[in-house]
Design a protein around this motif. Structure first.
Motif, PDB file in Angstrom:
ATOM      1  N   GLN A   1      -5.776  46.975  76.421  1.00 21.74           N
ATOM      2  CA  GLN A   1      -6.959  46.089  76.131  1.00 21.74           C
ATOM      3  C   GLN A   1      -7.755  46.328  74.906  1.00 21.74           C
ATOM      4  O   GLN A   1      -7.646  47.408  74.063  1.00 21.74           O
ATOM      5  N   GLY A   2      -8.629  45.530  74.454  1.00 17.41           N
ATOM      6  CA  GLY A   2      -9.189  45.712  73.158  1.00 17.41           C
ATOM      7  C   GLY A   2      -9.948  47.104  73.298  1.00 17.41           C
ATOM      8  O   GLY A   2      -9.828  47.642  71.764  1.00 17.41           O
ATOM      9  N   THR A   3     -10.591  47.557  73.864  1.00 11.21           N
ATOM     10  CA  THR A   3     -11.190  49.016  73.988  1.00 11.21           C
ATOM     11  C   THR A   3     -10.259  50.115  73.642  1.00 11.21           C
ATOM     12  O   THR A   3     -10.666  51.021  73.296  1.00 11.21           O
ATOM     13  N   ASP A   4      -8.944  49.693  73.728  1.00  6.13           N
ATOM     14  CA  ASP A   4      -7.880  50.797  73.560  1.00  6.13           C
ATOM     15  C   ASP A   4      -7.751  51.060  72.175  1.00  6.13           C
ATOM     16  O   ASP A   4      -7.008  51.939  71.479  1.00  6.13           O
ATOM     17  N   ASP A   5      -8.242  50.133  71.368  1.00  7.37           N
ATOM     18  CA  ASP A   5      -8.157  50.139  69.746  1.00  7.37           C
ATOM     19  C   ASP A   5      -8.762  51.553  69.416  1.00  7.37           C
ATOM     20  O   ASP A   5     -10.026  51.808  69.756  1.00  7.37           O
ATOM     21  N   GLY A   6      -8.094  52.289  68.381  1.00  4.50           N
ATOM     22  CA  GLY A   6      -8.593  53.323  67.703  1.00  4.50           C
ATOM     23  C   GLY A   6      -7.709  54.658  67.713  1.00  4.50           C
ATOM     24  O   GLY A   6      -6.651  54.333  67.667  1.00  4.50           O
ATOM     25  N   HIS A   7      -8.169  55.803  67.218  1.00  2.76           N
ATOM     26  CA  HIS A   7      -7.453  56.839  66.919  1.00  2.76           C
ATOM     27  C   HIS A   7      -7.081  57.804  68.160  1.00  2.76           C
ATOM     28  O   HIS A   7      -8.040  58.002  68.933  1.00  2.76           O
TER      29      HIS A   7
ATOM     30  N   GLY B   1     -11.849  35.951  73.769  1.00  2.00           N
ATOM     31  CA  GLY B   1     -10.434  36.603  73.936  1.00  2.00           C
ATOM     32  C   GLY B   1      -9.830  37.147  72.720  1.00  2.00           C
ATOM     33  O   GLY B   1      -8.802  37.334  72.776  1.00  2.00           O
ATOM     34  N   TRP B   2     -10.693  37.294  71.662  1.00  2.00           N
ATOM     35  CA  TRP B   2     -10.004  37.845  70.494  1.00  2.00           C
ATOM     36  C   TRP B   2     -10.027  39.467  70.223  1.00  2.00           C
ATOM     37  O   TRP B   2     -11.087  40.084  70.583  1.00  2.00           O
ATOM     38  N   PHE B   3      -8.887  40.148  69.207  1.00  2.00           N
ATOM     39  CA  PHE B   3      -9.147  41.165  69.092  1.00  2.00           C
ATOM     40  C   PHE B   3      -8.267  41.488  67.831  1.00  2.00           C
ATOM     41  O   PHE B   3      -7.099  40.942  67.863  1.00  2.00           O
ATOM     42  N   PRO B   4      -8.745  41.884  66.553  1.00  2.00           N
ATOM     43  CA  PRO B   4      -9.845  41.963  66.324  1.00  2.00           C
ATOM     44  C   PRO B   4     -10.920  40.648  66.263  1.00  2.00           C
ATOM     45  O   PRO B   4     -10.290  39.694  66.496  1.00  2.00           O
ATOM     46  N   GLU B   5     -12.153  40.844  65.810  1.00  2.00           N
ATOM     47  CA  GLU B   5     -13.055  39.765  65.533  1.00  2.00           C
ATOM     48  C   GLU B   5     -12.636  38.902  64.604  1.00  2.00           C
ATOM     49  O   GLU B   5     -12.461  39.068  63.565  1.00  2.00           O
ATOM     50  N   PRO B   6     -12.628  37.566  65.026  1.00  2.00           N
ATOM     51  CA  PRO B   6     -12.297  36.458  63.856  1.00  2.00           C
ATOM     52  C   PRO B   6     -13.490  36.025  63.364  1.00  2.00           C
ATOM     53  O   PRO B   6     -14.640  36.452  63.641  1.00  2.00           O
TER      54      PRO B   6
ATOM     55  N   GLU C   1     -13.299  43.689  78.718  1.00  2.00           N
ATOM     56  CA  GLU C   1     -12.014  44.346  78.312  1.00  2.00           C
ATOM     57  C   GLU C   1     -12.237  44.607  76.817  1.00  2.00           C
ATOM     58  O   GLU C   1     -11.227  45.182  76.258  1.00  2.00           O
ATOM     59  N   GLY C   2     -13.279  44.398  76.439  1.00  2.00           N
ATOM     60  CA  GLY C   2     -13.592  44.461  74.839  1.00  2.00           C
ATOM     61  C   GLY C   2     -13.236  43.546  73.924  1.00  2.00           C
ATOM     62  O   GLY C   2     -13.190  43.588  72.709  1.00  2.00           O
ATOM     63  N   PHE C   3     -12.784  42.541  74.337  1.00  2.00           N
ATOM     64  CA  PHE C   3     -12.253  41.088  73.398  1.00  2.00           C
ATOM     65  C   PHE C   3     -13.484  40.505  72.948  1.00  2.00           C
ATOM     66  O   PHE C   3     -14.324  40.384  73.639  1.00  2.00           O
ATOM     67  N   TYR C   4     -13.324  39.862  71.871  1.00  2.00           N
ATOM     68  CA  TYR C   4     -14.459  39.261  71.260  1.00  2.00           C
ATOM     69  C   TYR C   4     -14.754  37.688  71.868  1.00  2.00           C
ATOM     70  O   TYR C   4     -13.672  37.039  71.768  1.00  2.00           O
ATOM     71  N   ILE C   5     -16.074  37.434  71.831  1.00  2.00           N
ATOM     72  CA  ILE C   5     -16.225  35.920  71.924  1.00  2.00           C
ATOM     73  C   ILE C   5     -17.322  35.777  70.724  1.00  2.00           C
ATOM     74  O   ILE C   5     -18.207  36.407  70.684  1.00  2.00           O
ATOM     75  N   VAL C   6     -16.894  34.706  70.104  1.00  2.00           N
ATOM     76  CA  VAL C   6     -17.667  34.277  69.113  1.00  2.00           C
ATOM     77  C   VAL C   6     -18.210  33.059  69.000  1.00  2.00           C
ATOM     78  O   VAL C   6     -17.617  31.943  69.509  1.00  2.00           O
ATOM     79  N   LYS C   7     -19.403  32.628  68.566  1.00  2.00           N
ATOM     80  CA  LYS C   7     -20.033  31.410  68.526  1.00  2.00           C
ATOM     81  C   LYS C   7     -20.887  31.235  67.480  1.00  2.00           C
ATOM     82  O   LYS C   7     -21.239  31.839  66.439  1.00  2.00           O
TER      83      LYS C   7
END
Ligand SMILES: *[C@@H]1O[C@H](CO)[C@@H](O)[C@H](O)[C@H]1NC(C)=O
Ligand SMILES: *[C@@H]1O[C@H](CO)[C@@H](O)[C@H](O)[C@H]1NC(C)=O
Length: 328
Positions: free
Chosen positions: A128-134, A181-186, A210-216
């Motif tokens: 999920q989105g929050t898993d992104d990283g080192h 539902g985006w990752f990374p942020e669009p 889940e850490g996915f982005y919602i943009v408006k």
């Protein structure tokens, strides 16, 4: 009692008692070269699509067994590298979950058969989105440890932008564009029918659980000849750029309906005013005088006629207003 823990280079030596230094030196001298190893990870970042199961590769070289070693998997918390987040721990021959961070609960495992061959890779399910990283993979024997860093990129393709009307706003019509539902942020932008970017201020960003982005993005548009507007979403951070567009046509009728509603409301209040002005003297004459002067009676009749006509018009306007309101 004194507990000494020395980290000399990558040697880990823990001795209980006094005279630590002598023992440490002795241990250093007696350290068998065969017990040193190297921990290796992938040379490139791991790119995964949200929802996939992935393997974070990590192994020791030479390929001695890691079954009796401690295998630590943690997230490197970049703003503060000291506060690492536990992802998985294998110690004393088994997995330990007491300090695992909840977002990884039930999603991590090692390959037990592979441990014998020095393969300490981690399986992570349903990313999920929050898993992104080192991430860091650290393997530690009684006297030695080494680690490797692995970078994980999570990508998620979200929904096509959805467009709707927010309603009459100061200076025009408020529109709204949302994509989830985006990752990374669009990025989002609004364009007019000629492809010119409309000023809409900064876009609003939220993240789901889940850490996915919602943009408006909310612009205020004015009536134009074509009244066609486009919300464009752009994702540039993936290997291939993604562009999604949703066109939106506002019928000028709709803009007019809004304007008309205001005009009718205004006219209505003016009429109410006129009727009140006309009715007031009539009421006064009726109430204060009992003067049956023919000309005055005639005048009153005339005024009442005007009043009736206006009430009728008022009713028509009120009906019209109700109709227009019901359509907006
Ligand atoms: C370690 O690697 C060598 C060759 O690279 C191989 O012959 C050997 O079987 C491996 N040992 C284990 C335990 O996998
Ligand atoms: C370690 O085990 C995983 C899972 O079986 C496998 O995909 C991977 O290739 C192995 N890595 C090495 C270096 O053997």
């Amino acid at each position: 009692m004194v507990i000494c823990e020395h980290l000399i280079g990558k040697e880990v030596i823990m001795i209980t008692g006094t005279g630590c230094w002598c023992v440490t030196l002795l241990l250093l001298l007696h350290r068998a070269d065969s017990e040193r190893f190297e921990v290796l990870g992938p040379t490139r970042a791991i790119v995964a699509v949200a929802g996939d199961d992935i393997i974070l590769p990590c192994y020791i070289k030479p390929n001695i067994s890691a079954e009796d070693m401690r295998v630590d998997w943690f997230r490197v918390n970049l703003p503060d590298p000291q506060s690492n987040i536990r992802v998985h721990l294998y110690q004393d021959g088994r997995d330990k979950y007491h300090d695992q961070i909840s977002s990884y609960e039930g999603r991590t495992s090692l390959f037990k058969e592979e441990l014998k061959k020095g393969n300490t890779s981690l399986k992570l399910t349903r990313v999920q989105g929050t898993d992104d990283g080192h991430y860091k993979c650290r393997v530690q024997s009684k006297i030695y440890y080494d680690d490797a860093t692995i970078q994980v990129y999570i990508t998620a393709i979200g929904s096509k932008p959805e467009v709707s009307i927010e309603g009459q706003k100061e200076g025009g019509m408020g529109l709204l564009c949302v994509s989830k539902g985006w990752f990374p942020e669009p990025e989002l932008e609004w364009l007019d029918s000629e492809g010119v970017t409309l000023s809409a201020g900064p876009s609003e960003t939220d993240r789901d659980y889940e850490g996915f982005y919602i943009v408006k993005l909310k612009p205020i548009v004015k009536e134009t000849v074509i009244n066609c507007f486009t919300c464009r979403l752009r994702q540039r951070q993936l290997s291939e750029q993604i562009i999604m567009e949703t066109e939106f046509h506002i019928s000028s009728e709709l803009i007019l309906v809004h304007e008309e509603a205001w005009r009718i409301a205004f006219t209505l209040s003016v009429f109410v005013g006129i009727v009140a002005i006309l009715a007031f003297p009539i009421w006064q004459w009726n109430g204060l005088r009992n003067d049956y002067d023919v000309s005055k009676v005639k005048h009153i009749q005339e005024l009442e006629q005007v009043k009736n006509e206006h009430s009728l018009q008022l009713k028509i306007l009120a009906d019209q207003l109700d109709f227009v309101k019901s359509r907006t």
